[in-house]
Design an enzyme around this catalytic site. Structure first.
Site, PDB file in Angstrom:
ATOM      1  N   HIS A  21       0.845  -1.204   0.000  1.00  0.00           N
ATOM      2  CA  HIS A  21       0.000   0.000   0.000  1.00  0.00           C
ATOM      3  C   HIS A  21       0.877   1.250   0.000  1.00  0.00           C
ATOM      4  CE1 HIS A  21      -2.851   3.081   1.176  1.00  0.00           C
ATOM      5  NE2 HIS A  21      -3.763   2.284   0.650  1.00  0.00           N
ATOM      6  N   GLU A  38      -3.538   2.133  -7.288  1.00  0.00           N
ATOM      7  CA  GLU A  38      -3.962   3.282  -6.486  1.00  0.00           C
ATOM      8  C   GLU A  38      -2.971   4.423  -6.698  1.00  0.00           C
ATOM      9  OE1 GLU A  38      -6.491   1.917  -2.858  1.00  0.00           O
ATOM     10  OE2 GLU A  38      -4.385   1.803  -2.320  1.00  0.00           O
TER      11      GLU A  38
HETATM   12  P1  13P Z   1      -9.359   6.777  -0.254  1.00  0.00           P
HETATM   13  O1  13P Z   1     -10.548   6.002  -0.749  1.00  0.00           O
HETATM   14  O2  13P Z   1      -9.556   7.425   1.067  1.00  0.00           O
HETATM   15  O3  13P Z   1      -8.822   7.689  -1.306  1.00  0.00           O
HETATM   16  O4  13P Z   1      -8.207   5.678   0.008  1.00  0.00           O
HETATM   17  C1  13P Z   1      -7.884   4.774  -0.993  1.00  0.00           C
HETATM   18  C2  13P Z   1      -6.970   3.766  -0.428  1.00  0.00           C
HETATM   19  O5  13P Z   1      -5.833   4.051  -0.109  1.00  0.00           O
HETATM   20  C3  13P Z   1      -7.482   2.408  -0.213  1.00  0.00           C
HETATM   21  O6  13P Z   1      -6.461   1.520   0.091  1.00  0.00           O
END
Ligand code: 13P
Length: 237
Positions: free
Chosen positions: A91, A160
């Site tokens: 992450h 992400e």
């Molecule tokens: P948000 O949905 O708060 O942008 O976070 C995304 C995330 O990091 C999920 O792992």
């Protein structure tokens, strides 16, 4: 069927986590929803949860060890106590805030792969890399796959973009389309999108080609919002 995952990050207590998980479990049962749903609570809220088979409780992090002297970390001895067999690895907050480097991420990945864990493996570029262009973005992402066995059967990927996480700035449909297409061309695994996903944009995001689901932070922390998103996902083929 689309996959929906909630990353609690540093939110919820043990008590509120239990309530949340029970409510999601009941919702899946009542609505007869078979989509895979993941919830990643904080380490202190992990427990043995009795859930429907398509609801998976995972850990946001663990060290690549059974036990030992790794202050502040947990290992498989602690996860086994609760039958946890799902982990989030790579992450962006662990990479960029907690300073995890690719070499250690790969060691962690291999350790949990050997144990057969379901792994949600995250990649994504920071803003300066995105602003340098697509070639730079993709090469940054490929580096985040270094040392990672991409043929692993229990692997789910999550794209992400760092600049879209917790900022309220969602990547555009074009941004998501092009990165997901490029990743999918190389790696045939379920690929989630994450970054400011919420009930208002989930349907559009899940309808982008090569988006197999969503990994959600902020908008998933209230159970009504999360179950609304599960409902949206359940209506998409
Ligand atoms: P948000 O949905 O708060 O942008 O976070 C995304 C995330 O990091 C999920 O792992």
């Amino acid at each position: 069927m689309k996959i929906i995952a909630s990353n609690f990050k540093t939110n919820h207590t043990r008590a509120s986590t239990k309530k949340f998980i029970n409510e999601v479990d009941s919702y899946l049962k009542q609505q007869n929803i078979n989509n895979q749903v993941f919830i990643f609570p904080t380490a202190t809220a992990l427990d043995s949860f009795d859930t429907v088979s398509n609801l998976f409780i995972g850990t946001q992090n663990a060290y690549f060890t059974k036990n030992g002297s790794f202050t502040g970390e947990i290992g498989t001895e602690q996860l086994d106590e609760f039958g946890i067999k799902t982990i989030l690895i790579g992450h962006s907050e662990r990479r960029h805030i907690l300073g995890e480097i690719q070499k250690d991420i790969a060691l962690k990945y291999n350790y949990y792969k050997e144990l057969g864990y379901k792994i949600i493996y995250c990649v994504g570029e920071p803003l300066d890399v995105k602003e340098s262009g697509l070639t730079e973005t993709l090469s940054y992402i490929w580096e985040q796959f270094e040392g990672i066995d991409l043929d692993y059967e229990n692997l789910i990927l999550a794209y992400e973009p760092v600049w879209a996480i917790g900022t309220g700035v969602t990547a555009t449909t074009d941004d998501i389309t092009v990165v997901h297409q490029n990743i999918k061309q190389k790696i045939n695994k379920p690929l989630l999108y994450g970054g400011s996903v919420k009930p208002a944009n989930l349907d559009e995001i899940l309808n982008i080609p090569n988006v197999d689901g969503a990994l959600i932070g902020t908008a998933s922390w209230e159970v009504e919002s999360f179950t609304k998103m599960i409902d949206i996902a359940s209506k998409i083929k």
